[in-house]
Scaffold this active site. Structure first.
Site, short mmCIF file in Angstrom:
data_model
loop_
_atom_site.label_atom_id
_atom_site.label_comp_id
_atom_site.label_asym_id
_atom_site.label_seq_id
_atom_site.Cartn_x
_atom_site.Cartn_y
_atom_site.Cartn_z
N ASP B 11 0.88 -1.16 0.00
CA ASP B 11 0.00 0.00 0.00
C ASP B 11 0.92 1.22 0.00
O ASP B 11 1.73 1.38 0.92
CB ASP B 11 -0.88 0.03 1.26
CG ASP B 11 -1.97 -1.05 1.20
OD1 ASP B 11 -2.13 -1.68 0.14
OD2 ASP B 11 -2.65 -1.25 2.23
N ASP B 130 -13.75 -5.30 -2.14
CA ASP B 130 -13.69 -5.31 -0.68
C ASP B 130 -15.04 -5.80 -0.18
O ASP B 130 -16.07 -5.19 -0.46
CB ASP B 130 -13.43 -3.89 -0.14
CG ASP B 130 -12.04 -3.39 -0.51
OD1 ASP B 130 -11.14 -4.23 -0.73
OD2 ASP B 130 -11.86 -2.15 -0.61
#
Lengths: 213, 252
Positions: B11, B130
């Site tokens: 990330d 997600d």
């Protein structure tokens, strides 16, 4: 000097960086005069077969590549670039390829003859089995894993064209192909770690040997 | 035979790798290119970079990171985060990424998947999902905006829709498991793997090698993704791969 054919398709960056890493000189061009001066040509490609052939035809690069290959200049097609070397593809219709190698490009069915489903695209690291150890691209290398990403596969009745293959579903996927100075890889050598880089080096060596001969 | 892939995820925020637990509490974890090189040497099969920068400057920095990574690595990598248009896809792919991953933008405008797939080919387009369990739904609901907003989509419905539109791969994150290190969400992973004919990358919850084994065997995943356990060197890719090989999983 290697000429990377820039015909507006796909990801040229990875091929460029791969050649830089092995210290090979190259130009990236769509200009025939410039490419003609090169000792070897590299045809990359990501995307759809028809779009790629349209680009090659409209720019005159298709004729150019065929002429250069006929003169004996080393030519390496990668992924879609390899598929373009063959006679035709059924991707989004029936479209003619460069016709430098015998065979037809068809879609993975996603199902084996026995009815077992497998995923399409064929994506990931698969084992490469060598059929012609003496092939210019495979010289001095050991069988191992290379990185594939494709939904279409070459079908050819002429076994001499297949230097190495990988097994996927119930399909024997032609993975390193070629005849004489025209060759290609279905996988991405520039993304296939040591083994892939070894093949790129071999191609460059082949190009040098040809240009001195 | 295709091998199962082990994918470290980085990330990236404003040019640095960060990792949180359940999407909050970001902790600085290093230089993305340095980490990429480290993982390549360790035998990572692929890398995923998620750009979580909020600003335009952050995105520009990310493009430079992508270029640097591409010039040093001979393994494939995916870039996601902030991909809202076909032009965003072009920018990232031109910088050297092999695939782009779309999430929120694809849910807001599913045509983006179709456009990207037609332009670059399905193999280039990863749809990241997600998902969080929803008692009322009795299944997993799809979330957007980094897990902050819920949608009407049930996870397998959305996965099918994404693939029909041209997604070449699904990156499936269990929000319930993310950062917990208690194992992947096997039921969720299996449900999605069975629903779509494209590869599924399991994400969220990896804590050790056995978790990857379970994701592949029970979850039917094609790849397993993890971040913190690799960044903080709790285990290594080599260790995970050795353990999987011992248990008969095809790995590189």
């Amino acid at each position: 000097m290697i000429g990377i054919i820039d015909y507006g398709m796909g990801n040229l960056h990875s091929v460029k960086s791969a050649l830089s890493r092995i210290g090979e000189e190259f130009v990236l061009s769509s200009d025939k005069t410039e490419l003609e001066k090169c000792d070897g040509l590299l045809l990359p490609g990501v995307g759809a077969f028809k779009d790629a052939m349209d680009q090659l035809n409209s720019s005159g690069l298709a004729e150019f590549v065929k002429d250069e290959a006929a003169k004996g200049k080393p030519l390496l097609g990668i992924c879609l670039g390899m598929q373009l070397l063959f006679e035709e593809s059924e991707e989004h219709g029936n479209f003619q390829g460069l016709g430098l190698l015998p065979g037809r490009v068809t879609r993975f069915t996603g199902k084996t003859a026995g009815g077992v489903t497998y995923k399409v695209p064929h994506m990931g690291w698969n084992h490469l089995a060598f059929h012609q150890r003496e092939h210019d691209l495979l010289d001095g290398l050991q069988e191992g894993f290379v990185y594939f990403v494709h939904s279409y596969v070459v079908n050819t009745a002429e076994q001499d064209v297949i230097a190495a293959s990988a097994q996927y579903g119930d399909v024997e996927v032609p993975a390193v192909v070629g005849r004489g100075n025209v060759m290609g890889t279905q996988f991405h050598p520039e993304k296939s770690s040591q083994l892939g880089m070894g093949m790129l080096k071999n191609f460059c060596t082949f190009v040098k040997e040809r240009s001195y001969a | 035979m295709l091998t199962k892939r082990i994918i470290p995820c980085l990330d990236v925020k404003d040019g640095r790798v960060v990792k949180g637990v359940q999407f909050v509490n970001l902790i600085d974890a290093g230089d993305p290119v340095e980490l990429a090189r480290f993982y390549d040497e360790q035998g990572a099969d692929e890398l995923v970079f998620l750009d979580i920068s909020a600003s335009h400057e952050g995105r520009e920095t990310m493009t430079e990171v992508v270029e640097r990574v591409a010039s040093e690595l001979a393994i494939p990598f995916t870039v996601g985060g902030g991909i809202n248009t076909l032009d965003d896809m072009k920018r990232v792919l031109r910088a050297g990424a092999d695939k782009v991953s779309v999430n929120t933008a694809a849910l807001l405008r599913p045509e983006l998947i179709t456009e990207g797939s037609q332009f670059f080919g399905a193999q280039c387009i990863v749809v990241a999902i997600d998902a969080k369990y929803d008692e009322e739904l009795g299944s997993w609901r799809v979330y957007t905006h980094g897990g902050r907003k819920s949608t009407e989509w049930e996870v397998t419905d959305w996965a099918r829709e994404a693939v029909l539109r041209g997604a070449g791969e699904i990156l499936l994150t269990s929000m319930d498991k993310d950062g917990e290190k208690s194992g992947f969400n096997l039921k969720l992973t299996r449900a999605v793997s069975e629903a779509v004919p494209v590869p599924v990358i399991a994400s969220g919850g990896a804590g050790n090698a056995d978790h990857f084994y379970d994701a592949f065997s029970e979850g039917l995943a094609d790849a397993g993704l993890a971040a913190s356990i690799f960044h903080y060197k709790e285990t290594s890719i080599a260790e995970v791969k050795a353990a999987l090989a011992e248990r008969g999983v095809a790995i590189r």
